[in-house]
Design a protein around this motif. Structure first.
Motif, PDB file in Angstrom:
ATOM      1  N   ASN A 185      -4.711 -35.478  -8.177  1.00 49.20           N
ATOM      2  CA  ASN A 185      -5.066 -35.894  -9.537  1.00 49.20           C
ATOM      3  C   ASN A 185      -4.636 -37.337  -9.798  1.00 49.20           C
ATOM      4  OD1 ASN A 185      -6.050 -33.331  -9.992  1.00 49.20           O
ATOM      5  ND2 ASN A 185      -4.303 -32.628 -11.175  1.00 49.20           N
ATOM      6  N   GLY A 238       4.371 -32.496 -16.719  1.00 47.26           N
ATOM      7  CA  GLY A 238       3.761 -31.363 -17.408  1.00 47.26           C
ATOM      8  C   GLY A 238       3.112 -30.393 -16.440  1.00 47.26           C
ATOM      9  N   ASN A 239       2.402 -30.936 -15.438  1.00 52.58           N
ATOM     10  CA  ASN A 239       1.803 -30.087 -14.400  1.00 52.58           C
ATOM     11  C   ASN A 239       2.875 -29.247 -13.715  1.00 52.58           C
ATOM     12  OD1 ASN A 239      -0.617 -32.567 -13.160  1.00 52.58           O
ATOM     13  ND2 ASN A 239      -0.768 -31.140 -14.855  1.00 52.58           N
ATOM     14  N   ASN A 278      -4.014 -28.705 -24.377  1.00 51.89           N
ATOM     15  CA  ASN A 278      -3.758 -29.894 -23.554  1.00 51.89           C
ATOM     16  C   ASN A 278      -2.363 -30.483 -23.773  1.00 51.89           C
ATOM     17  OD1 ASN A 278      -4.572 -31.625 -21.532  1.00 51.89           O
ATOM     18  ND2 ASN A 278      -5.575 -33.070 -22.897  1.00 51.89           N
ATOM     19  N   ASP A 317      -6.043 -29.134 -14.494  1.00 60.01           N
ATOM     20  CA  ASP A 317      -6.049 -30.545 -14.850  1.00 60.01           C
ATOM     21  C   ASP A 317      -7.087 -31.283 -14.015  1.00 60.01           C
ATOM     22  OD1 ASP A 317      -5.277 -32.741 -16.295  1.00 60.01           O
ATOM     23  OD2 ASP A 317      -3.455 -33.128 -15.143  1.00 60.01           O
ATOM     24  N   GLN A 322      -6.565 -25.728 -21.842  1.00 64.08           N
ATOM     25  CA  GLN A 322      -7.218 -27.030 -21.687  1.00 64.08           C
ATOM     26  C   GLN A 322      -7.485 -27.660 -23.044  1.00 64.08           C
ATOM     27  OE1 GLN A 322     -10.704 -26.584 -19.170  1.00 64.08           O
ATOM     28  NE2 GLN A 322      -9.556 -27.234 -17.378  1.00 64.08           N
ATOM     29  N   ARG A 339      -5.947 -34.522 -27.174  1.00 67.24           N
ATOM     30  CA  ARG A 339      -5.164 -35.391 -26.264  1.00 67.24           C
ATOM     31  C   ARG A 339      -5.925 -35.757 -24.994  1.00 67.24           C
ATOM     32  NH1 ARG A 339      -2.111 -30.993 -27.978  1.00 67.24           N
ATOM     33  NH2 ARG A 339      -0.537 -31.558 -29.546  1.00 67.24           N
ATOM     34  N   ILE A 378       0.430 -29.224 -21.710  1.00 63.16           N
ATOM     35  CA  ILE A 378       0.657 -29.288 -20.270  1.00 63.16           C
ATOM     36  C   ILE A 378      -0.392 -28.400 -19.607  1.00 63.16           C
ATOM     37  CG2 ILE A 378       3.130 -29.802 -20.398  1.00 63.16           C
ATOM     38  CD1 ILE A 378       3.699 -26.855 -19.860  1.00 63.16           C
ATOM     39  N   ASP A 419       0.816 -40.982 -13.598  1.00 62.24           N
ATOM     40  CA  ASP A 419       1.165 -40.685 -14.985  1.00 62.24           C
ATOM     41  C   ASP A 419       2.298 -39.660 -14.949  1.00 62.24           C
ATOM     42  OD1 ASP A 419       1.351 -39.726 -17.573  1.00 62.24           O
ATOM     43  OD2 ASP A 419      -0.809 -39.804 -17.954  1.00 62.24           O
ATOM     44  N   HIS A 448       4.398 -38.508 -17.103  1.00 62.61           N
ATOM     45  CA  HIS A 448       4.427 -37.495 -18.161  1.00 62.61           C
ATOM     46  C   HIS A 448       3.459 -36.363 -17.829  1.00 62.61           C
ATOM     47  CE1 HIS A 448       3.178 -35.716 -22.056  1.00 62.61           C
ATOM     48  NE2 HIS A 448       4.460 -35.854 -22.354  1.00 62.61           N
ATOM     49  N   ARG A 449       2.270 -36.735 -17.389  1.00 64.61           N
ATOM     50  CA  ARG A 449       1.260 -35.737 -17.034  1.00 64.61           C
ATOM     51  C   ARG A 449       1.709 -34.922 -15.817  1.00 64.61           C
ATOM     52  NH1 ARG A 449      -4.874 -37.227 -17.662  1.00 64.61           N
ATOM     53  NH2 ARG A 449      -5.874 -35.193 -17.321  1.00 64.61           N
TER      54      ARG A 449
END
Length: 220
Positions: A71, A85-86, A139, A147, A136, A219, A141, A79, A81-82
């Motif tokens: 991703n 979260g994943n 959104n 994702d 989703q 988001r 996490i 990213d 933060h992303r």
């Protein structure tokens, strides 16, 4: 649970996220325990777990880490933060699926008549789609596999859930083919897998409309 604007409150987001994770995990566990066909990513993890003689939860975790990196390549940035979260989604989810699967096996779900088992397996695929649709849209996490589908859907395919689902499935399909070539045996691939391949994008799109219909994608 919703603000006057129609968006969920923070508490509402957290409740929807929790509900969606439980729905998805239960759906995945149904399909894995019945062995009549899991969603493609789960099926690929099951086959890898057999290939490497690993616990399913551990394999789901390893596969998820690989998808997180994929991703980041698609987004052309790390990213953090992303990615965090994943990871926060994936770790408890992986072992939740494994634990519920063992519980269902202990309860004797494999003793169901074949016609009933096929119906329950398809319901499992529908539950997976419903869970994906909800989290989703929230959104906060996401599981890295979902994702990936979300990235493909909104960055490359103008929000088309059906085509995005098919494109995202190319990787787990390839994994299943490779493990089959090595082991000459396949697990968790059956009628439910083909239902997921053909209809999961449609199930997600329908859930977007009819399950918590006020909830819109946030988001992005």
């Amino acid at each position: 649970m919703y603000q006057p604007s129609g968006k969920p409150t923070i508490l509402g987001d957290c409740l929807l996220l929790t509900v969606s994770i439980l729905i998805n995990a239960f759906g995945n566990a149904l399909t894995v325990s019945l062995n009549l066909g899991s969603a493609l990513w789960t099926a690929s993890a099951v086959n890898l777990a057999h290939l490497f003689a690993m616990n399913l939860g551990n394999m789901l975790l390893i596969e998820g880490v690989a998808v997180i990196l994929a991703n980041a390549l698609l987004l052309r940035q790390f990213d953090w933060h992303r990615m965090l979260g994943n990871f926060l989604f994936m770790v408890p989810f992986s072992y939740l699926v494994s634990g519920i699967t063992q519980l269902l096996l202990h309860l004797g779900i494999t003793q169901l008549p074949i016609a009933s088992a096929v119906i329950v397996d398809i319901i499992g695929v529908m539950l997976i789609s419903c869970g994906i649709s909800i989290y989703q849209r929230v959104n906060l996490i996401l599981h890295p596999n979902d994702d990936l589908m979300q990235i493909i859907r909104f960055r490359f395919l103008h929000g088309n859930a059906i085509v995005a689902s098919l494109v995202a499935y190319l990787t787990p399909l390839t994994i299943i083919c490779i493990t089959f070539a090595i082991q000459h045996q396949v697990w968790a691939v059956n009628v439910g897998t083909f239902v997921a391949l053909i209809f999961q994008g449609s199930f997600i799109a329908l859930s977007d409309r009819f399950v918590f219909g006020r909830l819109r994608h946030q988001r992005l």
